[in-house]
Write a protein that holds these residues in place. Structure first.
Motif, PDB file in Angstrom:
ATOM      1  N   GLU A 201       0.809  -1.546   0.374  1.00 51.78           N
ATOM      2  CA  GLU A 201      -0.069  -0.023   0.058  1.00 51.78           C
ATOM      3  C   GLU A 201       0.804   1.182   0.013  1.00 51.78           C
ATOM      4  OE1 GLU A 201      -3.719   2.628   2.201  1.00 51.78           O
ATOM      5  OE2 GLU A 201      -3.129   0.117   3.320  1.00 51.78           O
ATOM      6  N   SER A 204       1.781   2.214  -3.535  1.00 46.55           N
ATOM      7  CA  SER A 204       0.351   2.590  -3.957  1.00 46.55           C
ATOM      8  C   SER A 204       0.566   4.183  -3.790  1.00 46.55           C
ATOM      9  CB  SER A 204      -0.387   1.950  -3.774  1.00 46.55           C
ATOM     10  OG  SER A 204      -1.756   2.577  -4.424  1.00 46.55           O
ATOM     11  N   HIS A 252      -4.496  -3.730  -3.959  1.00 46.03           N
ATOM     12  CA  HIS A 252      -3.851  -1.780  -4.100  1.00 46.03           C
ATOM     13  C   HIS A 252      -4.102  -0.775  -4.999  1.00 46.03           C
ATOM     14  CE1 HIS A 252      -2.942  -3.771   0.235  1.00 46.03           C
ATOM     15  NE2 HIS A 252      -1.872  -4.350  -0.351  1.00 46.03           N
ATOM     16  N   GLY A 253      -4.139  -1.949  -5.925  1.00 46.50           N
ATOM     17  CA  GLY A 253      -4.502  -0.528  -6.912  1.00 46.50           C
ATOM     18  C   GLY A 253      -2.921  -0.546  -8.120  1.00 46.50           C
ATOM     19  N   LEU A 254      -2.642  -1.673  -8.217  1.00 43.66           N
ATOM     20  CA  LEU A 254      -1.521  -1.957  -8.700  1.00 43.66           C
ATOM     21  C   LEU A 254      -0.979  -2.765  -9.858  1.00 43.66           C
ATOM     22  CD1 LEU A 254       1.442  -1.289  -6.137  1.00 43.66           C
ATOM     23  CD2 LEU A 254       0.436   0.408  -7.786  1.00 43.66           C
ATOM     24  N   ARG A 275       0.389   1.985 -11.629  1.00 44.96           N
ATOM     25  CA  ARG A 275      -0.793   2.059 -11.862  1.00 44.96           C
ATOM     26  C   ARG A 275      -1.564   1.812 -13.055  1.00 44.96           C
ATOM     27  NH1 ARG A 275      -1.725   5.186  -7.296  1.00 44.96           N
ATOM     28  NH2 ARG A 275       0.105   6.102  -6.436  1.00 44.96           N
TER      29      ARG A 275
END
Length: 425
Positions: A201, A204, A252-254, A275
């Motif tokens: 995180e 991110s 975690h959006g990666l 990202r």
């Protein structure tokens, strides 16, 4: 760079906690695939003045999560105990690693066209060995490392360094001061972090919108193929496949976009995330290969324990025969992997006379558990032996080249991984 007040990590009581659920996905469906017995902390070198004191021992077991395939050790030791004290690993004493890191930095500078507007952040930056290679680009650099000694050396090299553990809170503090990283690097730390979701995180949060992060870590495929059980120690919490990593980054959006196999450290991967999605053909092929080989199942580990025991028994027999024939043995490299190997092998006292190492921070100490003295490399000339067991086998070629005088004098080099053998003269 704006001032950020960080309290350096302090020591913590020797304590551990038994794993009850997967550190990534939370599943309780864990299966033990290897038991290496109770072992000391591999990098906790012992001062001779403390040689009669009690060393804490912890179970060293390898578990696999059936739910997400993540391979991990069974015991959680507080990170302050592992990394916050007199941590003896200094990357700048390894020439092959310096060459590898310099090439990595130069490639990133060229590809990303890094300059003064860019910030390069390295997590677990050790003594600044990698970040110093970015100086010529003009990019700003920041190292983050919890170990006091290496962080102090990095600062002496004029590499700005925070002596701290990296996590989401620290990333938020950095962004609050206006810092956003064009490039984030984390070499040989992704496997070390017990709180893996909090750690990822942090990437991110700190990564710029168009930035990239690259991670280098030992690959579980190589662990199995090379029977490299000596790379298992309490610092190495995880042994990753791509299949097990993907949900951690997605959470975690990666996005995982590329992976490059590397020979460094006996078989590693360099993984790139960002990202934006954009999976390379190379990454797709590696993930397909993992599925074909069953690395997302327990089947990959079915005979691993048997092969590990065979390496131990073969090493015992080889060294016994050398001593019985009148030979003498020293070991080269007071590496953590050497501590795992020697403590698991449980050799008769006196089989190995001493260990030599180029790292001046290790010389004069004792190997944990087995309590072998660590001496300077000059000991090979002052107190000669007939055989030299190379513990960091992943750097065997470099070590043989460095110690050519030992071979010229009739000495024989040995390794234990992937199987016990004498190296060709």
């Amino acid at each position: 760079m704006a001032s950020i007040q960080i309290v350096a990590p302090g020591g913590m009581a020797d304590a551990s906690a038994r794993l009850s659920a997967c550190r990534s996905c939370g599943s309780a469906d864990l299966v033990m695939v290897l038991d290496l017995g109770r072992q000391p902390i591999a990098n906790a070198l012992v001062d001779p003045a403390d040689k009669d004191g009690e060393q804490p021992l912890f179970p060293l077991e390898l578990m696999v999560c059936r739910a997400c395939s993540l391979c991990q050790v069974s015991e959680t030791i507080p990170p302050g105990t592992l990394f916050g004290g007199d941590y003896p690993y200094f990357s700048s004493f390894i020439p092959a690693l310096l060459d590898h890191s310099r090439a990595h930095a130069e490639a990133l500078i060229a590809e990303r066209k890094l300059g003064p507007a860019d910030l390069v952040v390295e997590v677990a930056s050790n003594d600044g060995y990698l970040l110093q290679a970015f100086r010529g680009s003009g990019a700003r650099v920041l190292g983050i490392d919890p170990a006091k000694g290496p962080a102090r050396d990095a600062i002496a090299r004029r590499v700005p360094t925070l002596n701290a553990f990296f996590n989401a809170d620290l990333a938020r503090e950095l962004t609050a001061h206006g810092h956003h990283a064009s490039v984030m690097l984390a070499n040989n730390v992704l496997a070390h972090v017990e709180s893996i979701n909090d750690f990822v995180e942090g990437f991110s949060i700190l990564l710029a919108h168009d930035g990239i992060a690259e991670f280098e870590f030992p690959y579980v495929r190589e662990l199995i193929d090379r029977c490299a059980f000596d790379t298992i120690y309490h610092e190495h919490v995880f042994y990753y496949s791509l299949r097990a990593l993907e949900p951690i980054f997605e959470r975690h959006g990666l996005h995982m976009n590329d992976a490059l196999p590397l020979d460094i450290h006996g078989g590693s991967l360099r993984l790139r995330v960002s990202r934006q999605p954009g999976r390379s053909l190379r990454l797709a092929r590696l993930m397909a290969e993992e599925r074909t080989r069953g690395l997302d199942t327990l089947a990959a580990f079915e005979d691993f324990g048997t092969r590990v025991a065979a390496v131990r028994d073969g090493l015992r027999a080889m060294l016994h025969d050398i001593v019985a024939a009148g030979g003498t043995i020293a070991a080269y490299g007071a590496a953590a992997k050497g501590a795992t190997l020697l403590n698991y092998a449980d050799l008769p006292r006196g089989t190995i006379r001493y260990v030599v190492d180029r790292n001046t921070h290790k010389v004069g100490k004792l190997m944990p558990g087995v309590m072998l003295p660590i001496r300077a490399v000059d000991a090979l000339a002052d107190d000669p032996v007939t055989h030299l067991l190379i513990l960091p086998w992943n750097f065997a070629d470099e070590i043989v080249q460095q110690q050519q005088a030992f071979a010229d004098g009739g000495g024989t080099f040995l390794v234990a991984i992937p199987f016990p053998q004498a190296l060709p003269a």
